[in-house]
Design an enzyme around this catalytic site. Structure first.
Site, PDB file in Angstrom:
ATOM      1  CG  ASP A 116      11.454  -5.819  15.568  1.00 54.72           C
ATOM      2  OD1 ASP A 116      10.431  -5.506  15.942  1.00 54.72           O
ATOM      3  OD2 ASP A 116      11.644  -6.679  14.825  1.00 54.72           O
ATOM      4  N   GLY A 117      13.360  -2.892  18.408  1.00 57.18           N
ATOM      5  CA  GLY A 117      14.201  -2.310  19.326  1.00 57.18           C
ATOM      6  C   GLY A 117      13.924  -0.931  19.867  1.00 57.18           C
ATOM      7  CB  CYS A 118      11.780   1.683  18.865  1.00 55.77           C
ATOM      8  SG  CYS A 118      12.891   2.042  17.256  1.00 55.77           S
ATOM      9  CB  ALA A 119      11.178   2.668  24.177  1.00 57.55           C
ATOM     10  CB  SER A 120       7.684   4.610  20.844  1.00 57.52           C
ATOM     11  OG  SER A 120       8.790   5.262  20.030  1.00 57.52           O
TER      12      SER A 120
END
Length: 135
Positions: free
Chosen positions: A48-52
């Site tokens: 979690d916390g990733c744009a992709s």
């Protein structure tokens, strides 16, 4: 202390003076990785916390740290490859002590990644550190 694989990337970056060439090199590192098996792309491995979309399958081998990963973004696959070079085959007990930010600063990545990519990179590093600390 960085691994030999990470030091090789540092050396490559020193040779590549233009950031666009470095960026392409990171992408090539990601392309060279084997894809993560689709069966391992599950909520438990998703970061979690990733744009992709990002998945890290962390499976220490004995006392050595090991992980594989994948992403739907080529630059992020490359960042996973860089992190694998930094962490894979390091004793599990040493992983939390690796100053990833300082090591990655040697590649001058922070100034060339969007804030979303930087946040995603931090989330991946945190997942690696937390998993190693719990092992």
């Amino acid at each position: 202390m960085a691994t030999e694989a990470f030091e090789e990337i540092v050396g490559d970056f020193e040779f590549l003076e233009d950031w666009e060439d470095r960026y392409r090199h990171v992408i090539e590192l990601g392309k060279a990785m084997d894809p993560l098996d689709d069966a391992l792309k599950v909520p438990a491995t998703k970061v979690d916390g990733c744009a992709s979309q990002v998945w890290l399958h962390i499976a220490p081998a004995g006392d050595r740290f090991h992980f594989d990963g994948d992403s739907d973004a080529m630059i992020v696959r490359g960042l996973i490859a860089v992190l694998r070079a930094l962490y894979n085959d390091v004793p599990v007990r040493d992983v939390p002590g690796i100053d990833a930010q300082a090591e990655l600063a040697r590649l001058d990545l922070q100034d060339h990644l969007s804030s979303q990519r930087s946040n995603g990179l931090k989330a991946m590093i945190q997942r690696i550190r937390d998993t190693a600390a719990a092992a």
